[in-house]
Design a protein around this motif. Structure first.
Motif, PDB file in Angstrom:
ATOM      1  N   LEU A   6     -15.064 -16.558   0.350  1.00 24.36           N
ATOM      2  CA  LEU A   6     -15.046 -15.935  -0.962  1.00 24.36           C
ATOM      3  C   LEU A   6     -13.600 -15.538  -1.231  1.00 24.36           C
ATOM      4  CD1 LEU A   6     -16.464 -14.764  -3.475  1.00 24.36           C
ATOM      5  CD2 LEU A   6     -16.700 -12.612  -2.214  1.00 24.36           C
ATOM      6  N   GLU A   7     -12.976 -16.208  -2.195  1.00 30.70           N
ATOM      7  CA  GLU A   7     -11.570 -15.937  -2.500  1.00 30.70           C
ATOM      8  C   GLU A   7     -11.430 -14.952  -3.652  1.00 30.70           C
ATOM      9  OE1 GLU A   7     -10.072 -19.898  -3.055  1.00 30.70           O
ATOM     10  OE2 GLU A   7      -9.797 -20.186  -0.882  1.00 30.70           O
ATOM     11  N   PRO A  12     -17.057 -19.680  -7.307  1.00 31.18           N
ATOM     12  CA  PRO A  12     -17.843 -20.316  -6.252  1.00 31.18           C
ATOM     13  C   PRO A  12     -17.142 -20.194  -4.900  1.00 31.18           C
ATOM     14  CG  PRO A  12     -17.682 -21.734  -8.188  1.00 31.18           C
ATOM     15  CD  PRO A  12     -16.721 -20.599  -8.409  1.00 31.18           C
ATOM     16  N   LEU A  13     -17.922 -20.165  -3.854  1.00 30.82           N
ATOM     17  CA  LEU A  13     -17.355 -20.161  -2.517  1.00 30.82           C
ATOM     18  C   LEU A  13     -16.594 -21.456  -2.266  1.00 30.82           C
ATOM     19  CD1 LEU A  13     -20.372 -18.747  -0.473  1.00 30.82           C
ATOM     20  CD2 LEU A  13     -18.254 -17.556  -1.031  1.00 30.82           C
ATOM     21  N   ALA A  14     -15.552 -21.364  -1.449  1.00 26.61           N
ATOM     22  CA  ALA A  14     -14.723 -22.528  -1.132  1.00 26.61           C
ATOM     23  C   ALA A  14     -14.906 -22.900   0.336  1.00 26.61           C
ATOM     24  CB  ALA A  14     -13.256 -22.224  -1.404  1.00 26.61           C
ATOM     25  N   LEU A  15     -15.150 -24.182   0.606  1.00 27.35           N
ATOM     26  CA  LEU A  15     -15.275 -24.669   1.977  1.00 27.35           C
ATOM     27  C   LEU A  15     -13.894 -25.126   2.448  1.00 27.35           C
ATOM     28  CD1 LEU A  15     -17.175 -25.287   4.323  1.00 27.35           C
ATOM     29  CD2 LEU A  15     -17.569 -27.553   3.316  1.00 27.35           C
ATOM     30  N   ALA A  52     -18.450  -2.659  -1.207  1.00 28.68           N
ATOM     31  CA  ALA A  52     -17.019  -2.828  -0.953  1.00 28.68           C
ATOM     32  C   ALA A  52     -16.820  -4.052  -0.069  1.00 28.68           C
ATOM     33  CB  ALA A  52     -16.454  -1.586  -0.273  1.00 28.68           C
ATOM     34  N   TYR A  53     -16.074  -5.036  -0.558  1.00 31.02           N
ATOM     35  CA  TYR A  53     -15.856  -6.262   0.202  1.00 31.02           C
ATOM     36  C   TYR A  53     -14.908  -6.028   1.384  1.00 31.02           C
ATOM     37  CZ  TYR A  53     -17.668  -9.036  -3.765  1.00 31.02           C
ATOM     38  OH  TYR A  53     -18.438  -9.586  -4.753  1.00 31.02           O
ATOM     39  N   PRO A  54     -15.030  -6.867   2.421  1.00 34.37           N
ATOM     40  CA  PRO A  54     -13.950  -6.954   3.416  1.00 34.37           C
ATOM     41  C   PRO A  54     -12.695  -7.481   2.726  1.00 34.37           C
ATOM     42  CG  PRO A  54     -15.984  -7.967   4.222  1.00 34.37           C
ATOM     43  CD  PRO A  54     -16.182  -7.710   2.755  1.00 34.37           C
ATOM     44  N   PRO A  55     -11.552  -7.439   3.385  1.00 34.77           N
ATOM     45  CA  PRO A  55     -10.320  -7.952   2.771  1.00 34.77           C
ATOM     46  C   PRO A  55     -10.481  -9.419   2.365  1.00 34.77           C
ATOM     47  CG  PRO A  55      -9.806  -6.694   4.749  1.00 34.77           C
ATOM     48  CD  PRO A  55     -11.290  -6.828   4.711  1.00 34.77           C
ATOM     49  N   LEU A  56     -10.129  -9.720   1.132  1.00 34.64           N
ATOM     50  CA  LEU A  56     -10.209 -11.087   0.611  1.00 34.64           C
ATOM     51  C   LEU A  56      -9.004 -11.913   1.067  1.00 34.64           C
ATOM     52  CD1 LEU A  56     -11.328 -10.176  -3.021  1.00 34.64           C
ATOM     53  CD2 LEU A  56     -12.731 -11.338  -1.312  1.00 34.64           C
ATOM     54  N   PRO A  57      -9.195 -13.231   1.263  1.00 31.28           N
ATOM     55  CA  PRO A  57     -10.462 -13.963   1.276  1.00 31.28           C
ATOM     56  C   PRO A  57     -11.178 -13.762   2.610  1.00 31.28           C
ATOM     57  CG  PRO A  57      -8.683 -15.458   1.748  1.00 31.28           C
ATOM     58  CD  PRO A  57      -8.032 -14.121   1.483  1.00 31.28           C
ATOM     59  N   PHE A  58     -12.486 -13.864   2.600  1.00 30.29           N
ATOM     60  CA  PHE A  58     -13.245 -13.698   3.832  1.00 30.29           C
ATOM     61  C   PHE A  58     -14.485 -14.596   3.791  1.00 30.29           C
ATOM     62  CE2 PHE A  58     -15.543 -10.975   0.967  1.00 30.29           C
ATOM     63  CZ  PHE A  58     -16.857 -10.975   1.423  1.00 30.29           C
ATOM     64  N   THR A  59     -15.068 -14.809   4.958  1.00 31.43           N
ATOM     65  CA  THR A  59     -16.302 -15.580   5.080  1.00 31.43           C
ATOM     66  C   THR A  59     -17.488 -14.639   5.010  1.00 31.43           C
ATOM     67  OG1 THR A  59     -15.287 -17.301   6.448  1.00 31.43           O
ATOM     68  CG2 THR A  59     -17.675 -17.048   6.600  1.00 31.43           C
ATOM     69  N   PHE A 330     -31.478 -25.685   4.443  1.00 29.56           N
ATOM     70  CA  PHE A 330     -30.395 -26.354   3.713  1.00 29.56           C
ATOM     71  C   PHE A 330     -29.255 -26.663   4.673  1.00 29.56           C
ATOM     72  CE2 PHE A 330     -32.768 -24.170   0.482  1.00 29.56           C
ATOM     73  CZ  PHE A 330     -32.671 -24.969  -0.651  1.00 29.56           C
ATOM     74  N   ALA A 331     -28.565 -27.754   4.423  1.00 31.14           N
ATOM     75  CA  ALA A 331     -27.412 -28.117   5.232  1.00 31.14           C
ATOM     76  C   ALA A 331     -26.242 -27.172   4.953  1.00 31.14           C
ATOM     77  CB  ALA A 331     -27.004 -29.563   4.944  1.00 31.14           C
ATOM     78  N   PHE A 332     -25.331 -27.111   5.893  1.00 34.10           N
ATOM     79  CA  PHE A 332     -24.181 -26.216   5.787  1.00 34.10           C
ATOM     80  C   PHE A 332     -23.358 -26.488   4.536  1.00 34.10           C
ATOM     81  CE2 PHE A 332     -19.661 -25.387   7.147  1.00 34.10           C
ATOM     82  CZ  PHE A 332     -19.747 -24.003   7.136  1.00 34.10           C
ATOM     83  N   ASP A 333     -23.218 -27.776   4.179  1.00 38.42           N
ATOM     84  CA  ASP A 333     -22.403 -28.106   3.009  1.00 38.42           C
ATOM     85  C   ASP A 333     -23.187 -28.013   1.697  1.00 38.42           C
ATOM     86  OD1 ASP A 333     -24.035 -30.297   3.307  1.00 38.42           O
ATOM     87  OD2 ASP A 333     -22.417 -31.770   3.506  1.00 38.42           O
ATOM     88  N   ALA A 334     -24.463 -27.601   1.773  1.00 37.96           N
ATOM     89  CA  ALA A 334     -25.283 -27.408   0.570  1.00 37.96           C
ATOM     90  C   ALA A 334     -25.505 -25.917   0.312  1.00 37.96           C
ATOM     91  CB  ALA A 334     -26.608 -28.137   0.712  1.00 37.96           C
TER      92      ALA A 334
END
Length: 357
Positions: A6-7, A12-15, A52-59, A330-334
């Protein structure tokens, strides 16, 4: 290795392809096999929740199943090749009256949790995850279960911790408010596995309650709420054939406290009510009735390590079956499709991201 990031909230999330993490002291490196998704993942990623999010970007990613690859210095109880469950609830292991706590891959909990999230900002939606050893749970003896099936442990861990905090004893009558929801359904099955004599499944929709009745084999009685506190209280007490020993509240974003009050008023004298839901409205507690009935009101958050170990033991002994949960794989890339599916989750359903080829 590949990891989702998450940037910026709302995007959308980025792979991304990134270097594998180097395992640090006190941590364990895990090759991920399956990750269950929270039903509110989409709202969380869009910044619509007060987290509160962790520091961006993070998984992101809170729970998961995987295999230990390596351990850092000071880790004594895990070994390479061992299958483990990862859970997000990390409490600082220090002699403090109120140790800092955080949900890794999701948010901070206590006001002093920023350092924890900075140290371990990433969650489980990555091929290799480095986590503090304290959030790993060994799954020895469960190798016969697929990783996707084991991933649904997260559905049971939270309500199981609350039921243990409520001191559920074998033979007692338990009322579960919010039984048709994701964690509420897990609470019903957990209570049965812990030996409850009867479970009153309380909800607003009859269909998901009926599935619990079928699984309960005579020990689950449904109560469909009508919205009137007095009438709903009477219905719960009637189903219990008297007062309830333990009421467990797992209601979601309720707009009023009516169902929670009905669960409270359905308690027998000396009964307990555990609050673990996400209701934001005020709960008007009847002071005089609390006093005269010796009612106990318990607020509880998450679970302890001992709770999770006990949950795994129930599964290993065959007392709690994970097969009742319908898995959407679901697959990891889906991942984007998986997040959309998770938004529609009901009752005994779980959306799981699989890393299998």
């Amino acid at each position: 290795m590949q990891a989702w990031f998450l940037e910026h909230p709302g995007q959308p999330l980025a792979l991304r392809d990134v270097e594998p993490p180097q395992v640090r002291p006190g941590a364990v490196l895990v090759k991920m096999e399956a990750v269950p998704l929270l039903s509110y993942t989409r709202a969380y990623l869009q910044g619509k929740l007060p987290y509160a999010y962790p520091p961006l970007p993070f998984t992101p990613g809170t729970n998961g199943i995987g295999t230990v690859v390596a351990m850092g210095a000071g880790v004594h109880h895990f070994r390479p090749g061992q299958r483990v469950a990862l859970n997000p609830y990390w409490v600082a292991d220090e002699a403090a009256a109120e140790p800092a706590q955080a949900l890794l891959g999701l948010t901070g909990i206590s006001a002093d949790s920023a350092g924890m999230l900075a140290a371990f900002p990433h969650g489980t939606l990555r091929e290799l995850s480095e986590m503090p050893a304290a959030v790993l749970v060994p799954l020895d003896g469960l190798d016969h279960l697929a990783a996707e099936r084991l991933a649904v442990l997260s559905k049971f861990a939270i309500p199981f911790g609350g039921l243990r905090r409520g001191r559920l004893a074998a033979g007692e009558t338990v009322a579960v408010n919010g039984a048709g929801g994701n964690f509420g359904a897990g609470a019903v099955l957990s209570a049965l596995a812990m030996g409850a004599g009867k479970v009153i499944a309380i909800g607003r929709r009859p269909a998901p309650l009926q599935r619990l009745v079928e699984l309960g084999q005579g020990r689950v009685v449904p109560v469909v709420l009508g919205g009137d506190v007095e009438q709903d209280t009477a219905a719960i007490r009637s189903a219990a054939i008297g007062g309830v020993d333990l009421a467990f509240d797992m209601v979601g974003q309720a707009g009023d406290p009516h169902s929670t009050l009905a669960a409270l008023h359905a308690l027998r004298r000396g009964g307990r009510l555990v609050l673990m839901g996400s209701m934001q409205t005020e709960l008007p507690v009847p002071y005089g009735q609390m006093l005269l009935n010796n009612w106990e009101l318990i607020g509880h958050f998450m679970y302890t390590r001992a709770d999770y170990l006990a949950l795994v033991s129930l599964v290993r002994a065959g007392l709690l079956s994970l097969d009742a949960v319908e898995i959407h794989r679901f697959a990891f890339d889906a991942l984007e499709q998986a997040i959309d599916d998770a938004e529609k989750l009901q009752g005994l359903q779980s959306t799981v991201v699989s890393f299998a080829v």
